[in-house]
Design a protein around this motif. Sequence first.
Motif, mmCIF file in Angstrom:
data_model
loop_
_atom_site.group_PDB
_atom_site.id
_atom_site.type_symbol
_atom_site.label_atom_id
_atom_site.label_comp_id
_atom_site.label_asym_id
_atom_site.label_seq_id
_atom_site.Cartn_x
_atom_site.Cartn_y
_atom_site.Cartn_z
ATOM 1 N N CYS A 55 0.835 -1.195 0.000
ATOM 2 C CA CYS A 55 0.000 0.000 0.000
ATOM 3 C C CYS A 55 0.868 1.241 0.000
ATOM 4 O O CYS A 55 2.041 1.196 0.361
ATOM 5 C CB CYS A 55 -0.888 0.024 1.245
ATOM 6 N N ASP A 57 0.549 5.623 0.874
ATOM 7 C CA ASP A 57 -0.189 6.773 1.365
ATOM 8 C C ASP A 57 0.731 7.969 1.181
ATOM 9 O O ASP A 57 1.536 8.272 2.046
ATOM 10 C CB ASP A 57 -0.556 6.569 2.836
ATOM 11 N N TRP A 127 -9.521 -5.242 5.952
ATOM 12 C CA TRP A 127 -10.651 -5.288 5.019
ATOM 13 C C TRP A 127 -10.182 -4.767 3.671
ATOM 14 O O TRP A 127 -9.698 -3.639 3.558
ATOM 15 C CB TRP A 127 -11.829 -4.456 5.504
ATOM 16 N N ASP A 129 -11.470 -3.770 0.016
ATOM 17 C CA ASP A 129 -12.741 -3.411 -0.611
ATOM 18 C C ASP A 129 -12.950 -4.149 -1.929
ATOM 19 O O ASP A 129 -12.033 -4.767 -2.472
ATOM 20 C CB ASP A 129 -12.860 -1.902 -0.783
ATOM 21 N N HIS A 134 -8.596 -0.170 -1.859
ATOM 22 C CA HIS A 134 -8.411 0.388 -0.522
ATOM 23 C C HIS A 134 -8.406 -0.704 0.546
ATOM 24 O O HIS A 134 -9.110 -1.711 0.435
ATOM 25 C CB HIS A 134 -9.503 1.414 -0.208
ATOM 26 N N LEU A 135 -7.624 -0.450 1.575
ATOM 27 C CA LEU A 135 -7.470 -1.361 2.692
ATOM 28 C C LEU A 135 -7.755 -0.576 3.970
ATOM 29 O O LEU A 135 -7.250 0.532 4.137
ATOM 30 C CB LEU A 135 -6.038 -1.896 2.716
ATOM 31 N N THR A 136 -8.585 -1.139 4.842
ATOM 32 C CA THR A 136 -8.861 -0.512 6.132
ATOM 33 C C THR A 136 -8.554 -1.507 7.250
ATOM 34 O O THR A 136 -8.441 -2.709 7.009
ATOM 35 C CB THR A 136 -10.329 -0.040 6.242
ATOM 36 N N SER A 137 -8.450 -0.984 8.471
ATOM 37 C CA SER A 137 -8.142 -1.818 9.629
ATOM 38 C C SER A 137 -8.866 -1.302 10.860
ATOM 39 O O SER A 137 -9.010 -0.092 11.048
ATOM 40 C CB SER A 137 -6.635 -1.821 9.884
ATOM 41 N N LYS A 152 -5.418 5.132 8.946
ATOM 42 C CA LYS A 152 -6.423 5.600 7.990
ATOM 43 C C LYS A 152 -6.426 4.663 6.797
ATOM 44 O O LYS A 152 -5.477 3.898 6.598
ATOM 45 C CB LYS A 152 -6.146 7.036 7.563
ATOM 46 N N PRO A 153 -7.498 4.666 5.991
ATOM 47 C CA PRO A 153 -7.521 3.788 4.814
ATOM 48 C C PRO A 153 -6.292 4.007 3.938
ATOM 49 O O PRO A 153 -5.830 5.131 3.761
ATOM 50 C CB PRO A 153 -8.794 4.199 4.082
ATOM 51 N N ARG A 155 -4.274 3.137 0.174
ATOM 52 C CA ARG A 155 -4.502 2.784 -1.227
ATOM 53 C C ARG A 155 -3.648 1.564 -1.550
ATOM 54 O O ARG A 155 -2.440 1.553 -1.302
ATOM 55 C CB ARG A 155 -4.140 3.949 -2.150
#
Length: 166
Positions: A55, A57, A127, A129, A134-137, A152-153, A155
């Motif tokens: 990812c 950011d 997660w 999407d 996008h990846l979130t935690s 934060k999410p 890319r």
Amino acid sequence: MRMFRMWQALWHWFPPRHQQKGLHLLFTSDEHGRSLQYLYLKSGMHEPIILLIECEDGATQTVLGAYLSKSFVNRLDNKVYGTGETFVFSLDPEIVEYPWNKTDNGFITASDKGIGVGAGEDGFALWIDSSMTHLTSHPTKIFKNSHPLFNKPLRIKCLEAWSFIE
């Protein structure tokens, strides 16, 4: 993604029965695009699956992922599945394993909406999407991550799925 230097750190977290096996790249978003259905198709019945996610950011790069004990074939009916061998990890900027806490369950969920690893009260430890962009935690009890793996999410630059060669 050239991550060979990180495999060594990751290798000792795998169950011992897999530590002497080779690896096979099943899917990479760099070559196969960003389709969850194609990821599921290319991964087939392979298990376990190692997801590596690079990812970015802005100027910051992060590498993390998950060891999925069961194949995506088990994703029927949007139910949570998997075993306590499932874990999430970070490889860059720091190397950290988040293993199963041996009390809670809720390992893997996969559907047209995305892939979740480690179900928690507010979301998943990881997660991905549905567009695989996008990846979130979120914090979860299942993997002993009392804080999100990142704030934060992020890319997704590249997502890879690997499995062991029998």
